[in-house]
Motif scaffolding. Structure first.
Motif, short mmCIF file in Angstrom:
data_model
loop_
_atom_site.label_atom_id
_atom_site.label_comp_id
_atom_site.label_asym_id
_atom_site.label_seq_id
_atom_site.Cartn_x
_atom_site.Cartn_y
_atom_site.Cartn_z
N LEU A 317 -2.22 -26.64 14.85
CA LEU A 317 -2.99 -25.54 15.59
C LEU A 317 -3.80 -24.72 14.52
N GLU A 318 -5.19 -24.46 15.07
CA GLU A 318 -5.71 -23.31 14.19
C GLU A 318 -5.63 -22.05 15.01
N ILE A 319 -5.09 -21.04 14.15
CA ILE A 319 -4.69 -19.86 14.57
C ILE A 319 -5.74 -18.84 14.33
N THR A 320 -5.95 -17.88 15.18
CA THR A 320 -6.78 -16.69 14.79
C THR A 320 -5.79 -15.49 15.13
N ASP A 321 -5.79 -14.61 14.21
CA ASP A 321 -5.25 -13.17 14.34
C ASP A 321 -6.16 -12.37 13.57
N GLU A 322 -6.41 -11.12 14.24
CA GLU A 322 -7.14 -10.25 13.79
C GLU A 322 -6.56 -9.24 12.90
N LEU A 323 -5.26 -8.95 13.21
CA LEU A 323 -4.63 -7.79 12.65
C LEU A 323 -3.82 -8.44 11.29
N CYS A 324 -3.31 -9.70 11.48
CA CYS A 324 -2.44 -10.25 10.39
C CYS A 324 -3.02 -11.49 9.88
N PRO A 325 -3.80 -11.23 8.91
CA PRO A 325 -4.74 -12.26 8.23
C PRO A 325 -3.85 -13.42 7.48
N TRP A 326 -2.75 -13.44 7.20
CA TRP A 326 -1.79 -14.29 6.86
C TRP A 326 -1.62 -15.60 7.92
N ASN A 327 -1.72 -15.18 9.32
CA ASN A 327 -1.57 -16.19 10.42
C ASN A 327 -2.92 -16.73 10.56
N ASN A 328 -3.88 -16.62 9.89
CA ASN A 328 -5.25 -17.30 10.08
C ASN A 328 -5.16 -18.40 9.44
N GLY A 329 -5.57 -19.53 9.98
CA GLY A 329 -5.49 -21.04 9.48
C GLY A 329 -4.91 -21.85 10.20
N THR A 330 -4.60 -23.04 9.78
CA THR A 330 -4.17 -24.16 10.43
C THR A 330 -2.63 -24.30 9.98
N PHE A 331 -1.68 -24.46 11.02
CA PHE A 331 -0.27 -24.69 10.81
C PHE A 331 0.20 -25.94 11.76
N THR A 332 1.01 -26.74 11.35
CA THR A 332 1.46 -27.81 11.91
C THR A 332 2.77 -27.57 12.53
N PHE A 333 3.22 -27.63 13.70
CA PHE A 333 4.66 -27.28 14.51
C PHE A 333 5.12 -28.54 14.48
N SER A 334 6.54 -28.90 14.08
CA SER A 334 7.04 -30.10 14.31
C SER A 334 8.46 -29.74 15.00
N GLY A 335 8.47 -30.20 16.20
CA GLY A 335 9.80 -29.88 16.86
C GLY A 335 10.47 -31.18 17.00
N SER A 336 11.98 -30.98 17.04
CA SER A 336 12.90 -32.02 17.11
C SER A 336 14.27 -31.47 17.54
N ASN A 337 15.52 -32.28 17.60
CA ASN A 337 16.79 -31.59 18.04
C ASN A 337 17.20 -30.81 16.86
N ALA A 338 16.49 -30.88 15.52
CA ALA A 338 16.92 -30.19 14.38
C ALA A 338 16.13 -28.93 14.61
N GLY A 339 15.27 -28.55 15.45
CA GLY A 339 14.56 -27.33 15.41
C GLY A 339 13.09 -27.54 15.13
N LEU A 340 12.67 -26.33 14.83
CA LEU A 340 10.97 -26.32 14.67
C LEU A 340 10.78 -26.30 13.06
N MET A 341 9.95 -27.10 12.66
CA MET A 341 9.54 -27.04 11.23
C MET A 341 8.21 -26.49 11.32
N VAL A 342 7.86 -25.63 10.31
CA VAL A 342 6.28 -25.06 10.31
C VAL A 342 5.77 -25.12 8.97
N SER A 343 4.63 -25.72 8.98
CA SER A 343 4.00 -26.11 7.74
C SER A 343 2.57 -25.75 7.69
N GLU A 344 2.00 -25.11 6.48
CA GLU A 344 0.53 -25.00 6.63
C GLU A 344 -0.34 -26.12 6.36
N GLY A 345 -1.44 -26.13 7.30
CA GLY A 345 -2.36 -27.30 6.99
C GLY A 345 -2.29 -28.38 8.00
N GLY A 346 -3.01 -29.36 8.22
CA GLY A 346 -3.05 -30.45 9.16
C GLY A 346 -4.25 -30.40 9.67
#
Length: 401
Positions: A317-346
């Protein structure tokens, strides 16, 4: 920093300084005025705020706006994380419509990120104002009013377990331990830092009722009685078993000749019409003239969502956030029984705003609604993946602040 030829200085202050600056601003915004402030009396509350981070905006040296972050914990889809509870957001008339509160909130999010708080929550004076700051509205508390005499057949029924009534002062430690255990299994459930929570013990203005079964606390509620033949106000009502629920309802039923009505704050998945026959419950989201508004939640740092519960699925997902610039950009969200994994890029499959991300994480808000809210336009395939990773879940915030 200058605005309209004024110098604006935003800084974190000690509780002692907040008591003589920010507290008066918050009282002006949310209380009757004018009122005198006894600094000596205010300082007696300092031990309750050792884990609060107040900010004050000084305009040409005059304190005109304030906001505080409270160090709290919250269950986000099965994982208890650190949460920034935002309160006392206020400004004097001279500071309004100048973007000063927005600047305070930007500083607040920076503090929360430094404290490694992935999420934040608050109770808004107006939800549209805080939505512009990245928050998404969560379900409002509901309350049910019942007649205690309707529970008379339950009171006469033989039941396992027992119920004990104690003062908050005497039962606080056991109540807090029960809440910490309950939080582990309840999405959205937040708790104040213990340094603040002990205020309940010290003011001692609530009764506690504990439902016990086989040596274990299986339910707990806090309540007040407004007067003879008046109301029983049950502001927390939690159980981890049927025995717990029905022992607490039995206790309410034992007040038939003392109170006319019992008002109980409900959990999101409570349907009191199913509890017992002939209850004739009246359900509302207003508890009285001082009813709390629907709370709001926000993702402060998307990268810190690692490890929360999730369903199967993977999406960038490409996220836009006007107040928290560290959230701006693309993050990959991977879900499984082990829980969520978040990584930058994709390679992004959809572009959403921080409001959309927050509503998805907290509530599993249907992504098909995003286009109508201005939060993005994920296509049908992206919507399907989003629903799979975070299905609907109603957060139960518990704390008010």
């Amino acid at each position: 920093m200058t605005t309209r030829s004024s110098t604006i200085d935003i800084r974190e202050v000690s509780y002692q300084e907040f008591a003589t600056t920010g507290r008066a601003i918050a009282d002006y915004a949310f209380g009757p005025s004018p009122q005198e402030h006894n600094a000596e009396e205010l300082l007696k509350s300092e031990p309750y705020y050792t884990h609060a981070r107040p900010l004050v905006a000084f305009v040409d040296g005059v304190p005109l706006a304030t906001v505080s972050t409270y160090d709290m914990s919250q269950n986000i889809r099965g994982k208890v994380v650190r949460m920034g509870g935002v309160a006392a957001v206020a400004s004097m008339p001279a500071a309004r419509r100048r973007g000063i509160v927005r600047q305070l909130m930007e500083e607040t999010f920076q503090i929360q990120r430094e404290m490694r708080m992935p999420v934040s929550a608050l109770y808004p004076f107006r939800d549209s104002f805080y939505e512009r700051l990245g928050y998404a509205t969560l379900p409002q508390q509901r309350y049910v009013t019942i007649k205690p005499e309707a529970l008379a057949p339950l009171v006469r029924l033989d039941k396992p377990g027992s119920c004990e009534q104690v003062t908050m002062k005497d039962g606080f430690d056991e109540w807090r331990a029960f809440l910490e255990r309950y939080q582990l299994t309840t999405h959205g459930f937040s708790l104040k830092h213990i340094s603040n929570s002990v205020r309940h013990r010290d003011i001692n203005q609530r009764w506690l009722a504990f439902a016990r079964h086989k040596g274990e606390v299986v339910g707990a509620m806090t309540f007040q009685i407004t007067g003879h033949t008046e109301k029983m106000l049950v502001d927390t009502f939690y159980s981890i078993s049927s025995v717990g629920r029905y022992q607490l309802l039995d206790w309410i039923g034992r007040h038939t000749d003392q109170v006319t009505d019992a008002q109980i704050e409900l959990q999101p998945d409570d349907y009191p019409e199913t509890w017992f026959r002939d209850l004739n419950p009246m359900v509302t989201n207003q508890s009285g003239k001082d009813a709390w508004p629907a709370p709001m939640g926000r993702v402060v740092d998307a990268a810190l969502l690692d490890g929360i519960g999730a369903g199967d699925g993977k999406i960038a997902l490409e996220i836009t956030d006007e107040l928290c610039p560290w959230n701006n950009g693309t993050f990959t969200f991977s879900g499984s029984n082990a829980g969520l994994m978040v990584s930058e890029g994709g390679k992004p499959k959809a572009k959403i705003t921080i409001q959309g991300l927050s509503s998805w994480v907290f509530s599993g808000h249907d992504p098909a609604d995003f286009t109508f809210r201005g939060w993005g336009e994920p296509d049908a395939r992206a919507q399907e993946t989003l629903r799979s990773i975070f299905p609907p879940g109603v957060p139960d915030l518990h704390e008010t602040f």
